[in-house]
Design a protein around this motif. Structure first.
Motif, PDB file in Angstrom:
ATOM      1  N   ILE A  47       0.946  -1.120   0.067  1.00 53.00           N
ATOM      2  CA  ILE A  47       0.037   0.122   0.011  1.00 53.00           C
ATOM      3  C   ILE A  47       1.166   1.147  -0.107  1.00 53.00           C
ATOM      4  CG2 ILE A  47      -1.789   1.381   1.372  1.00 53.00           C
ATOM      5  CD1 ILE A  47      -2.416  -1.482   2.565  1.00 53.00           C
ATOM      6  N   GLU A  48       1.015   2.038  -1.034  1.00 55.92           N
ATOM      7  CA  GLU A  48       1.913   3.208  -1.133  1.00 55.92           C
ATOM      8  C   GLU A  48       1.029   4.419  -0.860  1.00 55.92           C
ATOM      9  OE1 GLU A  48       5.109   1.803  -4.664  1.00 55.92           O
ATOM     10  OE2 GLU A  48       3.141   2.673  -5.232  1.00 55.92           O
ATOM     11  N   LEU A  49       1.603   5.212   0.217  1.00 55.20           N
ATOM     12  CA  LEU A  49       1.092   6.452   0.506  1.00 55.20           C
ATOM     13  C   LEU A  49       1.712   7.535   0.470  1.00 55.20           C
ATOM     14  CD1 LEU A  49      -1.356   4.962   3.353  1.00 55.20           C
ATOM     15  CD2 LEU A  49      -2.170   5.950   1.389  1.00 55.20           C
ATOM     16  N   SER A  50       1.519   8.718   0.140  1.00 54.88           N
ATOM     17  CA  SER A  50       2.212   9.998   0.288  1.00 54.88           C
ATOM     18  C   SER A  50       1.569  10.937   1.464  1.00 54.88           C
ATOM     19  CB  SER A  50       2.111  10.738  -0.963  1.00 54.88           C
ATOM     20  OG  SER A  50       2.841  10.020  -1.912  1.00 54.88           O
ATOM     21  N   PRO A  51       2.028  11.775   1.976  1.00 59.80           N
ATOM     22  CA  PRO A  51       1.421  12.550   2.775  1.00 59.80           C
ATOM     23  C   PRO A  51      -0.110  13.224   2.526  1.00 59.80           C
ATOM     24  CG  PRO A  51       3.903  13.156   2.863  1.00 59.80           C
ATOM     25  CD  PRO A  51       3.413  12.136   1.920  1.00 59.80           C
ATOM     26  N   GLY A  52      -1.006  12.933   3.186  1.00 55.91           N
ATOM     27  CA  GLY A  52      -2.387  13.302   2.989  1.00 55.91           C
ATOM     28  C   GLY A  52      -2.967  12.539   2.081  1.00 55.91           C
ATOM     29  N   SER A  53      -2.649  11.424   1.475  1.00 56.08           N
ATOM     30  CA  SER A  53      -3.209  10.523   0.684  1.00 56.08           C
ATOM     31  C   SER A  53      -4.080   9.577   1.099  1.00 56.08           C
ATOM     32  CB  SER A  53      -2.287  10.072  -0.396  1.00 56.08           C
ATOM     33  OG  SER A  53      -1.328   9.082   0.076  1.00 56.08           O
ATOM     34  N   ILE A  54      -5.070   8.973   0.360  1.00 56.59           N
ATOM     35  CA  ILE A  54      -5.781   7.796   0.656  1.00 56.59           C
ATOM     36  C   ILE A  54      -5.483   6.461  -0.271  1.00 56.59           C
ATOM     37  CG2 ILE A  54      -8.040   7.023   0.759  1.00 56.59           C
ATOM     38  CD1 ILE A  54      -8.954   9.854   1.243  1.00 56.59           C
ATOM     39  N   SER A  55      -5.380   5.450   0.260  1.00 51.35           N
ATOM     40  CA  SER A  55      -5.518   4.284  -0.361  1.00 51.35           C
ATOM     41  C   SER A  55      -6.928   3.326  -0.002  1.00 51.35           C
ATOM     42  CB  SER A  55      -4.447   3.163  -0.040  1.00 51.35           C
ATOM     43  OG  SER A  55      -4.402   2.052  -0.984  1.00 51.35           O
ATOM     44  N   ASN A  56      -7.667   3.208  -0.935  1.00 53.62           N
ATOM     45  CA  ASN A  56      -9.236   2.520  -0.524  1.00 53.62           C
ATOM     46  C   ASN A  56      -9.196   1.457  -1.638  1.00 53.62           C
ATOM     47  OD1 ASN A  56     -11.486   1.574   0.486  1.00 53.62           O
ATOM     48  ND2 ASN A  56     -12.522   3.397  -0.058  1.00 53.62           N
ATOM     49  N   LYS A  57      -8.560   0.423  -1.577  1.00 53.37           N
ATOM     50  CA  LYS A  57      -8.534  -0.620  -2.792  1.00 53.37           C
ATOM     51  C   LYS A  57      -8.968  -1.974  -2.269  1.00 53.37           C
ATOM     52  CE  LYS A  57      -4.599   1.170  -5.602  1.00 53.37           C
ATOM     53  NZ  LYS A  57      -4.584   2.528  -4.703  1.00 53.37           N
ATOM     54  N   GLY A 231       7.230  15.586   2.292  1.00 52.42           N
ATOM     55  CA  GLY A 231       7.208  14.211   3.012  1.00 52.42           C
ATOM     56  C   GLY A 231       7.336  12.928   1.884  1.00 52.42           C
ATOM     57  N   THR A 232       8.102  11.989   2.478  1.00 50.31           N
ATOM     58  CA  THR A 232       8.547  10.955   1.522  1.00 50.31           C
ATOM     59  C   THR A 232       7.230   9.823   1.353  1.00 50.31           C
ATOM     60  OG1 THR A 232       9.240   9.647   3.351  1.00 50.31           O
ATOM     61  CG2 THR A 232      10.875  10.988   2.352  1.00 50.31           C
ATOM     62  N   LYS A 233       7.269   9.222   0.461  1.00 54.07           N
ATOM     63  CA  LYS A 233       6.314   8.150   0.198  1.00 54.07           C
ATOM     64  C   LYS A 233       6.534   7.060   1.136  1.00 54.07           C
ATOM     65  CE  LYS A 233       4.734   7.243  -3.787  1.00 54.07           C
ATOM     66  NZ  LYS A 233       4.565   6.759  -5.245  1.00 54.07           N
ATOM     67  N   HIS A 234       5.542   6.365   1.687  1.00 49.74           N
ATOM     68  CA  HIS A 234       5.524   5.112   2.456  1.00 49.74           C
ATOM     69  C   HIS A 234       5.078   3.990   2.081  1.00 49.74           C
ATOM     70  CE1 HIS A 234       6.009   7.147   6.777  1.00 49.74           C
ATOM     71  NE2 HIS A 234       6.948   7.536   6.182  1.00 49.74           N
ATOM     72  N   VAL A 235       5.516   3.152   2.093  1.00 49.27           N
ATOM     73  CA  VAL A 235       5.003   1.651   1.736  1.00 49.27           C
ATOM     74  C   VAL A 235       4.647   0.656   2.841  1.00 49.27           C
ATOM     75  CG1 VAL A 235       5.708  -0.679   0.544  1.00 49.27           C
ATOM     76  CG2 VAL A 235       6.534   1.410  -0.359  1.00 49.27           C
ATOM     77  N   LEU A 236       3.345   0.306   2.919  1.00 51.80           N
ATOM     78  CA  LEU A 236       2.836  -0.296   4.047  1.00 51.80           C
ATOM     79  C   LEU A 236       2.354  -1.463   3.510  1.00 51.80           C
ATOM     80  CD1 LEU A 236       1.257   2.719   5.922  1.00 51.80           C
ATOM     81  CD2 LEU A 236       3.235   1.888   6.089  1.00 51.80           C
ATOM     82  N   TYR A 237       1.680  -2.373   4.366  1.00 58.44           N
ATOM     83  CA  TYR A 237       0.962  -3.601   4.289  1.00 58.44           C
ATOM     84  C   TYR A 237       0.164  -3.736   5.242  1.00 58.44           C
ATOM     85  CZ  TYR A 237       5.292  -4.435   1.215  1.00 58.44           C
ATOM     86  OH  TYR A 237       6.145  -4.568   0.488  1.00 58.44           O
ATOM     87  N   LEU A 238      -0.938  -4.569   5.221  1.00 58.05           N
ATOM     88  CA  LEU A 238      -2.102  -5.015   5.957  1.00 58.05           C
ATOM     89  C   LEU A 238      -1.506  -6.512   6.321  1.00 58.05           C
ATOM     90  CD1 LEU A 238      -4.689  -4.131   7.507  1.00 58.05           C
ATOM     91  CD2 LEU A 238      -5.661  -5.921   5.989  1.00 58.05           C
TER      92      LEU A 238
END
Length: 412
Positions: A47-57, A231-238
């Motif tokens: 899940i790639e997120l930048s500051p203030g962004s949304i991921s809803n996939k 801010g940098t992009k973050h890569v996250l996982y559930l």
């Protein structure tokens, strides 16, 4: 938490730019525990997120235990690339939900036209709130374990159409709040912070009365940042952990119910009998109180709904789902008895799982088996209580509970 009707899924398919076919990683944690309970840990696609962004996939065909088994628990949280827990004040986990579907064998995951959604036993219309599991910010602090000898049956060959496979999808709705102007406004999906003019749920222009909610929190949405913030992009996982046992004659099956306090039940009568139509809206807005409405308890908003449950049984487990501002969720029987009182736990620190000001857990109810019985057709009342000293948008009031139609000695 959605909450899928077929039409809703199609509209989201347009909004969600990428429906990712999942090839997640199974961790080394795959072991047998006491009482023959097995456990495995899986990771969602990145899940790639930048500051203030949304991921809803929606991630289709995710890794899941296979075979005829009984699910005992499902726990999840957001982690970074190193596997570290991500605190809510950096990335808010609005919700994750797990849905079951059936798909023809040898069909690519990108072709969703022939899938059959298999919902829970909840009362909402179509596939809305049809998930098997699902929580939000409270996920780390909410117990989901089902006591022995009960379990959620999956993988029963007799319930899977010939030529089909049973599969699972996960929807993850995460909001990156690093550097935003208004953290609370961003996690409550207030429309003015997202510069949204079209409701993501309906595809129509926003109503002036709609101030915030899922309709203003689409995939790839952007909440307003503080001027000059970089801010940098973050890569996250559930990261999700599943526990289960192999199915046998000693397991007692439970049915999953999910009630929604926004259910606007319509009952009509015709020559063929009574017709019941549910209208679950999933979320609602809590208006701020005025001085004239303040009582000894302060500013309190109470919302209720009453719905009949078709087939009764014995309550095994229950828990509420609410957002920031929550005070409690209470499920009542027809005679007024309290079936479950689920209250939120608020964090007091900065570390993941104890974030100050956030709901970090919901209390659960484990009544003694056989002590709480629902009769066929019993009318249940759900009461959701929020503090409304300020306005809250996009809040939810759900009650998740498990029902065993028979006790172990009846089952055997």
């Amino acid at each position: 938490m959605r909450f899928l009707s077929q039409d809703w899924m199609l509209s989201w398919a347009i909004l969600v730019l990428v429906l990712v076919s999942c090839t997640p990683c199974l961790s080394a944690t795959n072991r047998n525990t006491k009482n023959n309970v097995k456990s495995a840990v899986f990771m969602s696609p990145k899940i790639e997120l930048s500051p203030g962004s949304i991921s809803n996939k929606f991630y289709y065909d995710v890794e899941f235990p296979r075979g005829h088994i009984a699910l005992k628990s499902f726990n999840a949280e957001l982690v970074d690339e190193s596997g570290n827990s991500v605190p809510l004040q950096e990335t808010y986990l609005h919700h994750w939900i797990v849905l079951k579907y059936q798909q023809p064998k040898n069909v690519t995951n990108n072709n969703q036209t022939d899938i059959i959604m298999v919902r829970n036993n909840g009362l909402c219309q179509d596939d809305i709130l049809g998930q098997y599991y699902g929580l939000g910010a409270e996920t780390r602090g909410t117990d989901t374990y089902i006591p022995d000898p009960y379990g959620v049956e999956i993988g029963n060959p007799s319930q899977i159409p010939k030529g089909y496979d049973e599969k699972w999808m996960i929807n993850v709705h995460a909001i990156d709040t690093r550097g935003v102007e208004d953290i609370m406004g961003c996690i409550e999906c207030k429309c003015d912070l997202y510069n949204v003019t079209i409701n993501a749920l309906t595809g129509k222009p926003l109503s002036p009365n709609y101030k915030g909610g899922l309709g203003c929190c689409p995939d790839n949405g952007q909440c307003r940042l503080r001027k000059g913030f970089l801010g940098t992009k973050h890569v996250l996982y559930l990261k999700y952990t599943i526990m289960w046992v192999d199915w046998d004659d000693f397991v007692v099956p439970v049915k999953i119910y999910l009630l929604d306090v926004t259910d606007d039940l319509k009952i009509s009568y015709n020559p063929n009998g009574m017709s019941i139509k549910h209208n679950c809206k999933v979320e609602y807005q809590v208006k701020p109180c005025t001085k004239s409405h303040v009582n000894g308890s302060g500013c309190v908003n109470i919302k209720r709904t009453s719905v009949p449950i078709k087939t009764g049984g014995y309550i095994i487990y229950s828990a509420g789902h609410q957002h920031v501002g929550a005070i409690r969720s209470t499920l009542y029987g027809q005679d007024g008895r309290v079936i479950c009182n689920s209250v939120p736990k608020y964090g007091t620190g900065m570390e993941a799982g104890n974030e100050k000001g956030y709901v970090v857990g919901m209390s659960t109810c484990y009544p003694k088996p056989g002590s709480i019985k629902l009769f066929d057709g019993e009318i249940l009342t759900l009461a959701i209580v929020y503090n409304n000293s300020i306005m809250h948008t996009g809040v939810m009031g759900h009650m998740y509970f498990l029902v065993a139609e028979k006790l172990p000695h009846h089952h055997m």
